[in-house]
Design an enzyme around this catalytic site. Structure first.
Site, mmCIF file in Angstrom:
data_model
loop_
_atom_site.group_PDB
_atom_site.id
_atom_site.type_symbol
_atom_site.label_atom_id
_atom_site.label_comp_id
_atom_site.label_asym_id
_atom_site.label_seq_id
_atom_site.Cartn_x
_atom_site.Cartn_y
_atom_site.Cartn_z
ATOM 1 N N ASN A 153 0.833 -1.203 0.000
ATOM 2 C CA ASN A 153 0.000 0.000 0.000
ATOM 3 C C ASN A 153 0.865 1.249 0.000
ATOM 4 O O ASN A 153 1.716 1.355 -0.896
ATOM 5 C CB ASN A 153 -1.154 -0.044 1.018
ATOM 6 C CG ASN A 153 -0.814 -0.247 2.464
ATOM 7 O OD1 ASN A 153 -0.293 -1.268 2.849
ATOM 8 N ND2 ASN A 153 -1.156 0.702 3.290
ATOM 9 N N ASP A 154 0.681 2.184 0.902
ATOM 10 C CA ASP A 154 1.256 3.533 0.771
ATOM 11 C C ASP A 154 2.749 3.597 0.452
ATOM 12 O O ASP A 154 3.537 2.855 1.048
ATOM 13 C CB ASP A 154 1.096 4.311 2.084
ATOM 14 C CG ASP A 154 -0.252 4.140 2.735
ATOM 15 O OD1 ASP A 154 -1.122 3.472 2.175
ATOM 16 O OD2 ASP A 154 -0.419 4.681 3.829
ATOM 17 N N GLN B 28 4.518 0.470 2.197
ATOM 18 C CA GLN B 28 3.839 -0.452 3.100
ATOM 19 C C GLN B 28 3.780 -1.826 2.427
ATOM 20 O O GLN B 28 3.297 -1.947 1.295
ATOM 21 C CB GLN B 28 2.415 0.041 3.386
ATOM 22 C CG GLN B 28 2.360 1.237 4.300
ATOM 23 C CD GLN B 28 2.677 0.866 5.735
ATOM 24 O OE1 GLN B 28 1.836 0.333 6.443
ATOM 25 N NE2 GLN B 28 3.902 1.129 6.184
HETATM 26 C C1 FRU Z 1 -3.362 4.500 4.455
HETATM 27 C C2 FRU Z 1 -3.072 3.813 5.766
HETATM 28 C C3 FRU Z 1 -2.297 4.701 6.715
HETATM 29 C C4 FRU Z 1 -1.591 3.706 7.601
HETATM 30 C C5 FRU Z 1 -1.248 2.613 6.614
HETATM 31 C C6 FRU Z 1 -1.232 1.228 7.210
HETATM 32 O O1 FRU Z 1 -3.560 3.623 3.420
HETATM 33 O O2 FRU Z 1 -4.269 3.367 6.383
HETATM 34 O O3 FRU Z 1 -3.098 5.623 7.402
HETATM 35 O O4 FRU Z 1 -0.451 4.229 8.221
HETATM 36 O O5 FRU Z 1 -2.224 2.690 5.593
HETATM 37 O O6 FRU Z 1 -0.823 0.300 6.262
#
Ligand code: FRU
Length: 468
Positions: free
Chosen positions: A35-36, A52
């Site tokens: 993810n991020d 992530q």
């Molecule tokens: C955004 C989020 C962030 C968090 C992360 C966890 O996509 O929810 O707020 O830090 O992903 O993976």
């Protein structure tokens, strides 16, 4: 845990790499879930792109940070996984965070996610949401992790959702913005302040005049050509016509006032209108460019990514350079991405005559005479009726129906197509729309209902090497 994650990656990477939907010029998780983007920075000529990462589970699971580096945006080093959730201060997730470079040292700040035992909802109770820090060491590895903020350091009216630190400097003082949700379900930003990057104290909040969603994730506050901008991802905003069509939003406010005053926000402007864009982060590179990378994905959608069955899910967007024009933020892939193009051709496209592309990896610039309707690849439609641009991926969208942007006039459209994605930029980056698309890649044509000029180029792929 670190060795299990690295071993799993090594054992499954080849199988995942065989999937024809693997992208050619986008960064993806080697295996599993991404993810991020996190910790973006350029230091000594090397760009660091963390993200992530949950290698063991393509549907989610505990997150750590994956890591790519590059010197030229053509060849990337896939670094061994270092940051796994194996410390007391982040045992349930090395959540999102960012980099801040000061006096030759790269400092990282991230959220340590901790789930306490007991009967909790983990929104209003039961969750530790710490800010932790570490540094980049000379050999490219990272220092030990240290906690700088804990639950008790946040104001009493906050829920357990405070996260995603981003640090910047203004007038010699360091500030940290954190995305937050109050106990009353109001999304806002917390500001902390420091003189030494180690001791942080609560400084204030940034919020909209009227409540705008229940949680603001992934804040990023920076100056672009002298104008302060706050990028954030609000959750809980209701759809309003063609605005806010996604489950969670991404966009920005212009910010007036200094951090030592009460800052004021402009109206919220959506940044990317596609199905698959969230949690962007920016950094300033060594040439002074403000570069943004987003997560080419979104949580909690009612559409899916069929690649999860093949052991991986999601990717990062192309790196986009931000500029300001007519009081709007413009975004367009950086020059290094444009340089991946070869075999450029100018075409006068006749109405209803398909232009066959050799592969799904191309960059096309269209100069439409309004209005228009284009069939792209295998059944995706991009159309403009003079007021609204609509994108419909058709059955290759796996549940993605339609996304829209209200636009007064269109003079050009840039489409960056990769095996299973499209990133569409209108009017040189005034508007953007990013989507995953899962077709067979056998038909890569462009057909328009009206004649138009087109420039097409093939795109070279990234080269990924494994780091030691
Ligand atoms: C955004 C989020 C962030 C968090 C992360 C966890 O996509 O929810 O707020 O830090 O992903 O993976």
């Amino acid at each position: 845990m670190k060795s299990i994650w690295n071993q799993f990656e090594q054992d499954h990477q080849e199988m995942v790499a065989a999937d024809p939907w693997r992208l050619n010029y986008h960064l993806m998780p080697p295996v599993g879930w991404l993810n991020d983007p996190n910790g973006l920075c350029q230091y000594n000529g090397i760009t660091h792109i963390f993200y992530q990462y949950s290698p063991l589970d393509a549907y989610g699971g505990k997150k750590g940070w994956g890591h790519y580096t590059t010197k030229d945006w053509k060849t990337f080093c896939q670094c061994p996984i270092e940051l796994v959730p194996d410390h007391d201060i982040d045992k349930d997730g090395v959540y999102s965070g960012s980099a801040f470079i000061k006096d030759g040292t790269v400092h990282f700040f991230y959220t340590g996610n901790i789930k306490f035992e007991g009967d909790h909802d983990y929104v209003y109770s039961g969750r530790g949401h710490y800010v932790n820090t570490f540094k980049l060491l000379q050999d490219g590895s990272v220092s030990s992790r240290k906690n700088v903020l804990k639950n008790e350091d946040y104001p009493d009216d906050l829920s357990c959702h405070v996260r995603d630190p981003k640090v910047f400097e203004e007038d010699g003082i360091y500030y940290m913005v954190l995305g937050a949700r109050t106990k009353e379900d109001i999304g806002q930003i917390l500001i902390y302040r420091s003189d030494n990057l180690e001791d942080w104290s609560f400084h204030g909040r940034i919020q909209s005049d009227k409540p705008f969603g229940y949680m603001w994730e992934c804040p990023d506050l920076f100056k672009l050509e002298g104008q302060k901008v706050l990028v954030t991802c609000p959750q809980g905003v209701k759809q309003d016509g063609y605005r806010f069509e996604n489950v969670y939003q991404n966009g920005y406010f212009f910010v007036e006032g200094s951090m030592e005053e009460n800052v004021r926000l402009s109206k919220f402007i959506e940044f990317d209108h596609g199905f698959d864009f969230y949690a962007p982060q920016t950094y300033e590179d060594e040439n002074g460019r403000r570069i943004l990378i987003g997560w080419m994905g979104l949580p909690d959608t009612d559409y899916i990514n069929p690649t999860a069955e093949k052991g991986w899910q999601h990717a990062l967007t192309l790196p986009r350079q931000l500029t300001l024009k007519n009081k709007k933020m413009m975004q367009f892939p950086i020059q290094e991405v444009l340089d991946l193009a070869y075999d450029q051709q100018s075409v006068e496209l006749a109405a209803h005559v398909p232009l066959e592309m050799e592969s799904s990896c191309f960059h096309a610039t269209l100069y439409p005479k309004e209005p228009f309707s284009i069939q792209l690849r295998e059944g995706a439609t991009l159309s403009y009726d003079g007021n609204v641009l609509a994108f419909m991926p058709g059955k290759s969208g796996y549940g993605r129906d339609a996304r829209h942007i209200e636009i007064e006039a269109i003079h050009c459209v840039d489409i960056f197509s990769d095996t299973s994605s499209v990133e569409i930029f209108v009017n040189d980056g005034e508007f953007a729309l990013t989507s995953r698309i899962y077709d067979t890649m056998k038909m890569n044509s462009i057909v328009s209902n009206s004649a138009m000029k087109l420039i097409v180029r093939k795109m070279k792929g990234y080269h990924i090497e494994k780091g030691e």
